[in-house]
Design an enzyme around this catalytic site. Structure first.
Site, PDB file in Angstrom:
ATOM      1  N   CYS A   1       0.832  -1.202   0.000  1.00  9.73           N
ATOM      2  CA  CYS A   1       0.000   0.000   0.000  1.00  9.73           C
ATOM      3  C   CYS A   1       0.871   1.257   0.000  1.00  9.73           C
ATOM      4  O   CYS A   1       1.943   1.276   0.607  1.00  9.73           O
ATOM      5  CB  CYS A   1      -0.900   0.017   1.230  1.00  9.73           C
ATOM      6  SG  CYS A   1      -2.072  -1.333   1.287  1.00  9.73           S
TER       7      CYS A   1
ATOM      8  N   ILE B   1       4.369 -13.632  -4.493  1.00  9.04           N
ATOM      9  CA  ILE B   1       4.496 -12.198  -4.659  1.00  9.04           C
ATOM     10  C   ILE B   1       3.127 -11.538  -4.748  1.00  9.04           C
ATOM     11  O   ILE B   1       2.141 -12.184  -5.125  1.00  9.04           O
ATOM     12  CB  ILE B   1       5.296 -11.836  -5.934  1.00  9.04           C
ATOM     13  CG1 ILE B   1       4.606 -12.425  -7.164  1.00  9.04           C
ATOM     14  CG2 ILE B   1       6.715 -12.318  -5.831  1.00  9.04           C
ATOM     15  CD1 ILE B   1       5.223 -12.014  -8.512  1.00  9.04           C
TER      16      ILE B   1
ATOM     17  N   THR C   1       1.110  -8.330  -6.736  1.00 12.62           N
ATOM     18  CA  THR C   1       1.076  -8.088  -8.175  1.00 12.62           C
ATOM     19  C   THR C   1       2.243  -7.228  -8.658  1.00 12.62           C
ATOM     20  O   THR C   1       2.758  -6.381  -7.936  1.00 12.62           O
ATOM     21  CB  THR C   1      -0.235  -7.397  -8.569  1.00 12.62           C
ATOM     22  OG1 THR C   1      -0.399  -6.225  -7.762  1.00 12.62           O
ATOM     23  CG2 THR C   1      -1.421  -8.320  -8.358  1.00 12.62           C
TER      24      THR C   1
ATOM     25  N   GLY D   1       1.294 -16.549  -7.271  1.00 15.71           N
ATOM     26  CA  GLY D   1       1.556 -15.849  -8.522  1.00 15.71           C
ATOM     27  C   GLY D   1       1.331 -16.766  -9.703  1.00 15.71           C
ATOM     28  O   GLY D   1       2.219 -17.532 -10.073  1.00 15.71           O
TER      29      GLY D   1
END
Length: 301
Positions: free
Chosen positions: A130, A191, A193, A243
């Site tokens: 974030c 992971i 994105t 992922g």
């Protein structure tokens, strides 16, 4: 009989198959398609201190072998989750993990502290991808200092298992992983994105309202496997790989690279039963190869 159970620190999972935040809602949306109790666990969509409307539409776009999303953490806030949502999923037979997001360190800590009051909730996942609004919008997880600062603050108020979700949009993910471990993380998931962009050539404009968004799906899997392999060699805490996982073979790549568990994300949008297919596929693989415990395959590469 094949034993698919695995451990994330002090939490034992019946199998290594979890779901990725933002792709499985709150679990109840998929209960018509699968028996939730068959899962090792599921990670609910990103939860923030205050309600969020998310980004303007369009905020999702299909890409070759994947998708872009810029949903923007739309949710009704942690208080609504505690009062209305958690009671509907507690006791579902699978481990419930709450993904926690925020725009400041205080937001993360306050949200985690509220969640610590929930009976039966044993784990949260910190989304440190974030943007930190107090530092010009740079994501917390793109620097060792930023990652450590969030983890340290949450560690003080959250007594349970603390999983930290790492961003791939960094120079050295191993360094970020070690910083999170040093600050008190119990496990790492990766992971998140990759940053991507798509352009509508007829309109001559970006497809997404936010211009850029997060790329997920099969296209990112080789990058994710590489990063999981690197992080597993760098830290001493469990790693959860995700992922582009669509099949048991995909999941096994992450497990053989060192992951103790995996998360299935974008594939849930294509086939809502994909998680149980992967669980069955892992059992079949182990039977065919004479593997008694799935953990025997962990990190063999």
């Amino acid at each position: 009989m094949v034993d698919l159970s695995t451990r994330l620190g002090d939490i034992k999972l019946k199998n290594p198959v979890l779901t990725a935040s933002g792709t499985f809602g709150y679990g109840t949306e998929y209960s018509d398609f699968i028996d939730l109790s068959r899962l090792g666990g599921f990670v609910v969509k990103g939860t923030t201190l205050e309600p969020r409307e998310g980004n303007p539409y369009p905020r999702m776009a299909e890409t070759p072998s994947g998708m872009l999303n810029a949903v923007g953490l739309q949710n009704k806030g942690v208080d609504h989750f505690i009062e209305h949502t958690y009671p509907t999923i507690a006791g579902c037979g699978a481990e419930v993990i709450v993904n926690v997001s925020g725009k400041s360190i205080d937001d993360y800590a306050a949200t985690a502290e509220k969640l610590s009051t929930l009976p039966g909730l044993r784990a949260i996942e910190l989304n440190i991808s974030c943007p930190n609004v107090k530092q010009g919008g740079m994501a917390f997880g793109t620097t060792c200092e930023g990652a450590a600062s969030v983890v340290e603050a949450v560690r003080k108020v959250w007594p349970g298992h603390l999983m930290v979700k790492l961003s791939p949009n960094v120079t050295s993910i191993s360094d970020i992983a070690k910083a999170a471990e040093g600050a008190g993380a119990d496990s790492l998931s990766l992971i998140n994105t990759l940053l991507g962009m798509a352009i509508d050539v007829e309109r001559q404009k970006p497809v997404l309202s936010t211009i850029t968004g997060g790329l997920s799906g099969p296209a990112v899997k080789p990058v994710a496997v590489r990063m999981v392999w690197q992080v597993c060699k760098a830290v001493n805490i469990p790693v959860v790989g995700l992922g582009g996982i669509r099949t048991a073979a995909d999941a096994l790549e992450f497990i053989m690279a060192g992951a103790k568990a995996i998360q299935v994300g974008t594939a849930n949008f294509i086939d809502p039963t994909v998680t149980v297919q992967i669980i069955d596929g892992l059992t079949d693989y182990c039977e065919r190869h004479g593997v008694e415990h799935i953990t025997d395959l962990c990190g063999i590469v």
